[in-house]
Design a protein around this motif. Structure first.
Motif, PDB file in Angstrom:
ATOM      1  N   THR A  94      23.598  30.129  56.279  1.00  0.00           N
ATOM      2  CA  THR A  94      24.550  31.299  56.407  1.00  0.00           C
ATOM      3  C   THR A  94      24.843  31.613  57.952  1.00  0.00           C
ATOM      4  O   THR A  94      23.924  31.552  58.654  1.00  0.00           O
ATOM      5  N   GLY A  95      26.035  31.904  58.120  1.00  0.00           N
ATOM      6  CA  GLY A  95      26.442  31.918  59.657  1.00  0.00           C
ATOM      7  C   GLY A  95      26.749  33.321  59.757  1.00  0.00           C
ATOM      8  O   GLY A  95      26.711  34.204  58.917  1.00  0.00           O
ATOM      9  N   SER A  96      26.508  33.653  61.108  1.00  0.00           N
ATOM     10  CA  SER A  96      26.685  35.195  61.429  1.00  0.00           C
ATOM     11  C   SER A  96      27.968  35.635  60.947  1.00  0.00           C
ATOM     12  O   SER A  96      28.198  37.015  61.116  1.00  0.00           O
ATOM     13  N   SER A  97      29.032  34.953  60.654  1.00  0.00           N
ATOM     14  CA  SER A  97      30.465  35.413  60.372  1.00  0.00           C
ATOM     15  C   SER A  97      30.310  35.747  58.804  1.00  0.00           C
ATOM     16  O   SER A  97      31.324  36.421  58.114  1.00  0.00           O
ATOM     17  N   GLY A  98      29.199  35.458  58.272  1.00  0.00           N
ATOM     18  CA  GLY A  98      29.022  35.813  56.462  1.00  0.00           C
ATOM     19  C   GLY A  98      29.107  34.560  55.633  1.00  0.00           C
ATOM     20  O   GLY A  98      28.963  34.668  54.715  1.00  0.00           O
ATOM     21  N   THR A  99      29.985  33.541  56.288  1.00  0.00           N
ATOM     22  CA  THR A  99      30.290  32.355  55.640  1.00  0.00           C
ATOM     23  C   THR A  99      29.050  31.640  55.265  1.00  0.00           C
ATOM     24  O   THR A  99      28.001  31.508  55.985  1.00  0.00           O
ATOM     25  N   VAL A 100      29.012  30.947  53.987  1.00  0.00           N
ATOM     26  CA  VAL A 100      27.657  30.465  53.486  1.00  0.00           C
ATOM     27  C   VAL A 100      28.456  28.831  53.345  1.00  0.00           C
ATOM     28  O   VAL A 100      29.263  28.598  52.664  1.00  0.00           O
ATOM     29  N   TYR A 101      27.314  27.896  53.810  1.00  0.00           N
ATOM     30  CA  TYR A 101      27.772  26.712  53.792  1.00  0.00           C
ATOM     31  C   TYR A 101      26.451  26.036  53.084  1.00  0.00           C
ATOM     32  O   TYR A 101      25.368  26.510  53.003  1.00  0.00           O
ATOM     33  N   GLN A 102      26.786  24.780  52.507  1.00  0.00           N
ATOM     34  CA  GLN A 102      25.781  24.105  51.819  1.00  0.00           C
ATOM     35  C   GLN A 102      26.064  22.441  51.819  1.00  0.00           C
ATOM     36  O   GLN A 102      27.066  21.990  51.864  1.00  0.00           O
ATOM     37  N   ALA A 103      24.936  21.779  51.939  1.00  0.00           N
ATOM     38  CA  ALA A 103      24.848  20.401  52.356  1.00  0.00           C
ATOM     39  C   ALA A 103      23.828  19.835  51.450  1.00  0.00           C
ATOM     40  O   ALA A 103      22.534  20.182  51.337  1.00  0.00           O
ATOM     41  N   LYS A 104      24.087  18.312  51.427  1.00  0.00           N
ATOM     42  CA  LYS A 104      22.693  17.420  51.096  1.00  0.00           C
ATOM     43  C   LYS A 104      21.779  17.121  52.172  1.00  0.00           C
ATOM     44  O   LYS A 104      20.792  16.937  51.901  1.00  0.00           O
ATOM     45  N   THR A 105      22.277  16.927  53.354  1.00  0.00           N
ATOM     46  CA  THR A 105      21.434  16.720  54.487  1.00  0.00           C
ATOM     47  C   THR A 105      21.868  17.542  55.675  1.00  0.00           C
ATOM     48  O   THR A 105      23.151  18.063  55.746  1.00  0.00           O
ATOM     49  N   VAL A 106      21.120  17.656  56.561  1.00  0.00           N
ATOM     50  CA  VAL A 106      21.203  18.784  57.755  1.00  0.00           C
ATOM     51  C   VAL A 106      20.721  18.081  59.080  1.00  0.00           C
ATOM     52  O   VAL A 106      19.826  17.472  58.903  1.00  0.00           O
TER      53      VAL A 106
END
Length: 304
Positions: A95-107
């Motif tokens: 979760t970003g400070s912008s409110g955007t949510v991201y998802q991934a298999k690897t980080v």
């Protein structure tokens, strides 16, 4: 919500090198999320990087690296990740400070660290030009030159003992006037380090960022050709790694497998976040290593 194969958190030199490597496999959806600032944005001239004998700025390297990664299909987003959690289906959600949510298999976490730099007038314009933070990267730049080390207590004293091997004309100004052990005082004196406890009012310089000296609050000017800082208390940005189950060392750097740079399931690290010599070239190497192993992991996921 954006879903990717790999999300790289941090667009400094480690993150960019990883992005280039992953992008060149041509099969992964890769996103770099960067807050737009970092240690490399402060460095005006790296002199120890292969292929740049006259030096290169961190900003130039970042711009070139982003262009090179984008040419392979890597996407970029400006945001600051504030939370990382594991979710069902073996995914990681950011979760970003912008409110955007991201998802991934690897980080890949390349969040680095921030140097503690007091707000001394004139200091920041000289950083990376003629005032440095890393003796391994830039000790060469003060060889035989009149040098002032601005620091705090024992962090500065220990740096002085390292720098005195480079120049016999070294003055350590304990800007914060914090305590130093009697043993370290003795070592500095024996090695030839000059020592002063005084608050610095201004770093004086030419227009191009070349330091000429410092002015103390007592009104005394001390001339210098080069400078170093060592205030201690640098902030390692380890929180996301901790949220994802990585082991955090006593100094707040993140532990990882030295062969693969994996720090936890589905999580890799690279750069100054880890436990190693804090150098741009090391960070880039770790970015490549991490990317290679992330690629192997994504291949296994695709086959399963």
């Amino acid at each position: 919500m954006r879903e990717m194969d790999c999300i790289i958190v941090g667009g400094g030199l480690a993150g960019l090198q990883a992005a280039i490597q992953l992008g060149r496999y041509s099969v992964h959806q890769v996103l770099v999320i960067d807050a737009g600032e970092g240690r490399s944005t402060l460095c005006r001239t790296y002199h120890n990087i292969l292929g740049y004998p006259d030096g290169v700025s961190g900003e130039e390297l970042r711009a070139l690296g982003r262009m090179q990664a984008e040419q392979t299909g890597v996407a970029f987003e400006q945001d600051r990740i504030i939370e990382a959690i594991r979710v069902p289906d073996e995914k990681i959600r950011l979760t970003g400070s912008s409110g955007t949510v991201y998802q991934a298999k690897t980080v890949l976490l390349a969040t680095g660290l921030s140097d503690r730099v007091p707000d001394i007038p004139g200091l920041k314009p000289t950083l990376g030009r003629t005032v440095y933070v890393c003796p391994d990267c830039d000790g060469y730049e003060i060889q035989g030159r009149r040098t002032i080390l601005l620091g705090a207590g024992e962090a500065g004293a220990n740096m002085a003992m390292t720098l005195i091997e480079r120049t016999a004309d070294l003055l350590y100004i304990n800007h914060e006037q914090t305590e130093i052990s009697a043993d370290l005082h003795r070592q500095m004196k024996q090695a030839g380090v000059r020592y002063l406890e005084a608050a610095v009012q201004e770093v004086q310089q030419f227009e191009d960022g070349r330091i000429t000296g410092v002015l103390t609050e007592g009104g005394q000017v001390y001339e210098s050709e080069r400078g170093f800082i060592a205030f201690g208390g640098n902030r390692v940005h380890y929180e996301l790694a901790e949220q994802l189950g990585a082991v955090i060392a006593d100094n707040k750097h993140v532990e990882a497998n030295p062969r693969s740079m994996q720090a936890a399931p589905q999580v890799w690290i690279a750069g100054d976040l880890g436990i190693h010599a804090e150098q741009a070239t090391v960070a880039m190497g770790e970015g490549s290593i991490a990317a290679i192993w992330i690629h192997k992991e994504l291949q296994q996921i695709a086959r399963s």
